[in-house]
Design an enzyme around this catalytic site. Structure first.
Site, PDB file in Angstrom:
ATOM      1  N   ALA A 165       3.078  -9.179  -6.109  1.00  0.00           N
ATOM      2  CA  ALA A 165       3.286  -9.233  -7.558  1.00  0.00           C
ATOM      3  C   ALA A 165       4.087 -10.475  -7.907  1.00  0.00           C
ATOM      4  O   ALA A 165       3.803 -11.189  -8.875  1.00  0.00           O
ATOM      5  CB  ALA A 165       3.997  -7.974  -8.033  1.00  0.00           C
TER       6      ALA A 165
ATOM      7  N   GLY B  42      -1.426  -2.668  -1.250  1.00  0.00           N
ATOM      8  CA  GLY B  42      -1.512  -2.766  -2.697  1.00  0.00           C
ATOM      9  C   GLY B  42      -0.771  -3.966  -3.252  1.00  0.00           C
ATOM     10  O   GLY B  42      -0.274  -4.825  -2.517  1.00  0.00           O
ATOM     11  N   LEU B  43      -0.701  -3.983  -4.584  1.00  0.00           N
ATOM     12  CA  LEU B  43      -0.050  -5.117  -5.256  1.00  0.00           C
ATOM     13  C   LEU B  43       1.444  -4.821  -5.343  1.00  0.00           C
ATOM     14  O   LEU B  43       1.985  -4.611  -6.406  1.00  0.00           O
ATOM     15  CB  LEU B  43      -0.667  -5.269  -6.645  1.00  0.00           C
ATOM     16  CG  LEU B  43      -0.425  -6.562  -7.424  1.00  0.00           C
ATOM     17  CD1 LEU B  43      -0.890  -7.766  -6.635  1.00  0.00           C
ATOM     18  CD2 LEU B  43      -1.158  -6.505  -8.753  1.00  0.00           C
ATOM     19  N   HIS B  44       2.120  -4.771  -4.204  1.00  0.00           N
ATOM     20  CA  HIS B  44       3.526  -4.381  -4.212  1.00  0.00           C
ATOM     21  C   HIS B  44       4.429  -5.560  -4.558  1.00  0.00           C
ATOM     22  O   HIS B  44       3.947  -6.620  -4.971  1.00  0.00           O
ATOM     23  CB  HIS B  44       3.921  -3.720  -2.887  1.00  0.00           C
ATOM     24  CG  HIS B  44       3.793  -4.614  -1.697  1.00  0.00           C
ATOM     25  ND1 HIS B  44       4.791  -5.457  -1.308  1.00  0.00           N
ATOM     26  CD2 HIS B  44       2.774  -4.801  -0.838  1.00  0.00           C
ATOM     27  CE1 HIS B  44       4.399  -6.125  -0.236  1.00  0.00           C
ATOM     28  NE2 HIS B  44       3.174  -5.748   0.066  1.00  0.00           N
ATOM     29  N   ALA B  45       5.711  -5.370  -4.385  1.00  0.00           N
ATOM     30  CA  ALA B  45       6.676  -6.331  -4.900  1.00  0.00           C
ATOM     31  C   ALA B  45       6.368  -7.794  -4.543  1.00  0.00           C
ATOM     32  O   ALA B  45       6.371  -8.660  -5.413  1.00  0.00           O
ATOM     33  CB  ALA B  45       8.073  -5.949  -4.434  1.00  0.00           C
TER      34      ALA B  45
END
Lengths: 572, 90
Positions: free
Chosen positions: B19, B13-16
């Site tokens: 992002a 996913g669009l994790h830290a």
């Protein structure tokens, strides 16, 4: 002015003893932030305060960024800087100051809190994990808006109140001789609790207070045996507790006298008491309390703190431990923690206690295992016969064989480099998973010793999560099944002629220790603080009496019956 | 104003980290940048805003870019999604 009434907080007893002193509230965040309104004239000043704090922090982060050459660390710091420069956050904070007349610290506090709540309620675990970083930015910013920084200034004799205490802070506190610790959170197996038991600091956990009830400097009494904490006690209460404290002290002094006597029952049968240890700070008490070496050296904290399991850091740490044991052995337990604490991006497990921990993790991360074994074998060469290796969380024979293969590899590689090693270093296992206890007969043929970890053995045998408060009454190491597993393991070990030790919490209870000795287990390891009392009970009874106790306990099929039998052995 | 629908291809996913890469890239452009997802709209130059989307693998979102360099910005940002936020090969 109105006198505040005494107030009693009830928590869970975590380390025994009475403490009387003044409260010190340890805030790793700061003082609570109130929704304070400011006048229009103060707006500009508050905006400037916020801007200065933000710039100051960005600079601070840029400064520390140049220190490590570790890419991951730089990335984390970059992420913090990015959050400080976040345009939405900045404009929201300024708007709250300008349009809603909130003070800079409250504007910062409430703006970040909105994000923190969103992150916490997010579905993805990584988002939840990030909240810690956002909380720390929030608090650092608020801190920076204030003129002076609050120092860590606990003084001797104070009783420390905290939400939770990280191990590094606990080590610092232990040097200050505080009178007690009250924590809102914390489990019985947390570092802070284990250390306070070892250092003899009364400790109560799961106690709750609010900021109106408690202020720095308040008179406080803590009773670590009952879990009661009295805020602003009456003069009478204070006298009463001081008297009880004195009594406990003299009782403990008497028990300490036992520490100097030989480790023999009243009929002359020998036994050995050792210490469970994690930090160097615990070492000075080993001798005064009568510990003969270290029966369980926990290596999790040192390895978390060490950079990438550095071999030389470990060699230094283990060497100091062996030196402090003054000729006795030190049993080093291999790194026993879940993978989630170690690696970024690792998935959170639904059942961490049934998950990737102990040897399971080490066999996946072989570079860590090899580094730790290398360090241990290097130390074994310097102190021949003084070091033992203990493998945690073993649940199958294959794991034992695999670790032993690595031991051989590490030894031969060191020998090729002409580094002296003790190839006879005993390799033992923790018996803490029922599968291994049930296989003990077979396992005993392949290892040099057993060490029984009764906490986990209880949790896994009874299917009770010891952290779950709803079923915590079901977690009881005195359960008949546990005694039977202990007996099975002991019989199997006897058959192969290998020694058995206990390093679980069970051994620190005098009545259980007597029963274990009755079962023939003569090697007991426990937190240092418990040793004198355990020893006093073991020394004042005969082995025959203990054998009889053990027989009756093994015969019992109900937990309650076992408690009745053991009750008689509990010292007053 | 330019918009484009994209899908998060990263497994985690669009994790830290992604992002952070996304925000860093967006911040180089003068144009405003917003992300619309499940009825939410966040400032794409705000790291905390992007993180609160907690977008997982397969999540669909609409990128909205508005400003003097919107064409170039949108192209670069869409590329990031396509490359799973790995730095472009030299």
């Amino acid at each position: 002015m109105k006198e505040l009434q005494p107030k009693i907080l009830s928590g869970k007893p975590a380390a025994p003893g009475i403490g009387v002193g003044n409260a010190f509230i340890l805030r790793d965040d700061n003082k609570p932030v109130h929704p304070e309104k400011i006048s229009d004239q103060e707006i500009e000043e508050n905006i400037r305060k916020f801007e200065n704090a933000r710039e100051f922090l960005v600079q601070e982060y840029e400064k520390i960024k140049t220190i490590p050459d570790d890419y991951d660390v730089v990335e984390i710091i970059d992420a913090q800087i990015q959050a400080l420069n976040d345009p939405e956050v900045t404009s929201t904070i300024k708007r709250k100051i300008k349009e809603e007349n909130f003070s800079a610290d409250y504007a910062i506090f409430s703006t970040f809190n909105d994000y923190i709540q969103l992150l916490e309620s997010a579905g993805a675990q990584w988002a939840k994990d990030r909240t810690i970083d956002v909380v720390s930015i929030r608090d650092e910013l608020i801190q920076a808006t204030k003129e002076k920084k609050k120092e860590f200034d606990v003084i001797k004799g104070e009783i420390v109140f905290a939400e939770d205490i990280p191990p590094t802070v606990m080590v610092k506190l232990s040097r200050i001789k505080i009178s007690g610790i009250v924590m809102e959170r914390g489990g019985l197996t947390s570092h802070a609790v284990i250390l306070s038991q070892s250092l003899g600091i009364p400790c109560v956990i799961n106690a709750h207070w609010d900021r109106f009830q408690l202020q720095d400097g308040n008179d406080v009494i803590i009773d670590g045996s009952t879990g009661q904490v009295i805020l602003r006690p009456s003069w009478k209460q204070k006298q009463e507790y001081l008297k009880r404290k004195e009594e406990q002290f003299s009782r403990f002094q008497k028990a300490l006298e036992w520490a100097r006597k030989p480790n023999k029952t009243s009929c002359g049968s020998e036994f050995t008491l050792r210490a469970n240890v994690e930090f160097l700070e615990e070492l000075p008490r080993l001798k005064t309390h009568g510990a003969r070496g270290v029966g369980l050296l926990r290596t999790e904290t040192i390895l978390f703190e060490s950079n990438e399991f550095d071999v030389w850091d470990q060699v230094e740490f283990y060497s100091k431990m062996v030196e402090a044991a003054e000729g006795h052995t030190v049993t080093i337990r291999l790194f026993d923690a879940g993978g989630d604490k170690l690696l970024e991006n690792s998935e959170n497990e639904a059942n961490p206690f049934l998950g990737w921990r102990g040897i399971r993790m080490l066999l996946d991360k072989k570079e860590f295992l090899k580094k730790q074994l290398e360090a241990i074998y290097r130390v074994s060469g310097k102190f021949t016969g003084k070091v033992k290796i203990l493998i945690p969380m073993v649940s199958s024979m294959e794991e034992i064989h695999e670790v032993k293969r690595h031991c051989i590899d590490v030894c031969s590689s060191l020998s090729r480099q002409h580094v002296p090693v003790d190839t006879e270093t005993p390799i033992g296992i923790m018996v803490e998973v029922p599968s291994i206890a049930l296989m003990a007969e077979y396992v005993a043929k392949h290892v040099d010793f057993f060490s029984l970890g009764t906490n986990d053995l209880t949790q896994y045998t009874l299917a009770v999560d010891r952290g779950n408060e709803k079923i915590s009454h079901l977690f009881d190491s005195f359960h008949p099944s546990i005694w039977k597993l202990i007996k099975m393991s002991k019989d199997a070990a006897d058959k192969e002629g290998i020694p058995v030790a206990i390093c679980g919490e069970m051994a620190s209870k005098p009545e259980a220790a007597a029963c274990l000795l009755g079962l023939g287990i003569r090697d007991l390891s426990m937190n240092t603080g418990s040793i004198p009392l355990v020893k006093s009970v073991l020394c004042s009874n005969t082995l025959d009496e203990m054998k009889k106790l053990a027989e009756r306990v093994l015969d019992a099929d109900e937990l309650e019956h076992i408690h009745e039998l053991l009750e008689e052995w509990r010292p007053a | 104003m330019k918009t484009k629908k994209v899908t998060v291809l990263n497994e985690s996913g669009l994790h830290a980290r992604p992002a952070s890469v996304l925000v860093k890239t967006a911040s180089r452009f003068k144009s405003e940048f917003y992300i619309k997802m499940y009825g939410y709209k966040v400032n794409g130059k705000s790291i905390l805003g992007v993180m609160t989307l907690a977008a997982e693998a397969g999540a669909e979102m609409e990128l909205i870019v508005d400003g003097p360099d919107e064409d170039e910005a949108l192209e670069k940002l869409v590329k990031l999604f396509e490359n799973k936020f790995n730095p472009a090969p030299p």
